[in-house]
Design a protein around this motif. Structure first.
Motif, PDB file in Angstrom:
ATOM      1  N   LYS A   1       4.383   1.476   1.961  1.00 14.89           N
ATOM      2  CA  LYS A   1       4.716   0.826   3.805  1.00 14.89           C
ATOM      3  C   LYS A   1       4.576   2.201   4.621  1.00 14.89           C
ATOM      4  CE  LYS A   1       7.068  -3.353   2.935  1.00 14.89           C
ATOM      5  NZ  LYS A   1       7.922  -4.224   3.054  1.00 14.89           N
ATOM      6  N   ASP A   2       5.222   3.831   4.207  1.00 12.98           N
ATOM      7  CA  ASP A   2       5.225   4.964   5.111  1.00 12.98           C
ATOM      8  C   ASP A   2       6.393   5.393   4.222  1.00 12.98           C
ATOM      9  OD1 ASP A   2       5.356   6.056   6.659  1.00 12.98           O
ATOM     10  OD2 ASP A   2       7.147   5.199   7.965  1.00 12.98           O
TER      11      ASP A   2
ATOM     12  N   LYS B   1       0.149   4.035   3.599  1.00 14.94           N
ATOM     13  CA  LYS B   1      -0.170   2.505   3.455  1.00 14.94           C
ATOM     14  C   LYS B   1      -0.620   1.093   2.012  1.00 14.94           C
ATOM     15  CE  LYS B   1       1.716   1.595   8.375  1.00 14.94           C
ATOM     16  NZ  LYS B   1       1.130   1.283   9.509  1.00 14.94           N
TER      17      LYS B   1
END
Length: 196
Positions: A15-16, A32
């Motif tokens: 996600k990050d 991502k």
């Protein structure tokens, strides 16, 4: 340290995430996408990240363990900045080649590295110039607004329709450099110049 003796299946949804490869120190941030893995395979599924304003995309797979390790990884970008960060990540030999032309600007890149056996490894880089500026050290005439493609493999460079256009002036370069890593590389390059 004994991953080869384990059985693993799963996935990771990035996600990050931040990553940096120790042999090419060009940190990628905000990664991502999904990574799937089984006992001996890891698959990268449209991972996207950035380095400053540069967008980077990762796809491919890696399978097995040494000595039978195999992989096919592709890294692409539609806006790779030809800047100090990229230069600093290069090897000494690559820096020497870069310094011969001192490029600046932005390009699209497509970099693929494959290992199909312990003896068979290939790397191929295609660079699509997008308004790049360069000056060849041995003939320091400035080339501006460069477009066209450069293709690099282990020993060769292919120059395809590389053109500098400024108003009515046009300089076009096509050709190939072979044996780039050896003592006597071969050159077959055609340069067409109009309205200089």
């Amino acid at each position: 340290k004994r991953l080869g003796e384990s059985t693993l299946t799963g996935g990771v949804n990035c996600k990050d995430v931040g990553i940096s490869y120790y042999k090419f120190e060009y940190p990628v941030e905000h990664l991502k996408g999904r990574i799937d893995f089984t006992r001996d395979t890891v698959t990268l599924n449209n991972l996207s990240g950035s380095h400053g304003g540069v967008n980077l995309f990762f796809n491919g797979w890696t399978r097995g363990f040494a000595p039978d390790w195999k992989y096919d990884i592709r890294v692409t970008s539609d806006n790779m900045a030809l800047d100090d960060d990229l230069y600093n990540a290069l090897s000494e030999g690559q820096k020497e080649f870069w310094s011969a032309f001192s490029p600046s600007g932005s390009s699209a890149i497509d970099y693929r590295f494959i290992r199909s056996s312990p003896e068979t490894r290939t790397k191929h880089l295609t660079v699509e110039l997008r308004g790049v500026e360069a000056v060849y050290l041995s003939f320091p005439y400035p080339l501006k607004n460069l477009t066209g493609k450069l293709s690099f493999d282990a020993n060769n460079v292919t120059i395809s329709n590389v053109v500098s256009r400024v108003e009515e002036r046009q300089i076009a370069v096509d050709g190939k450099v072979t044996g780039r890593g050896g003592n006597q590389p071969g050159y077959d390059v055609l340069i067409k110049v109009n309205n200089v």
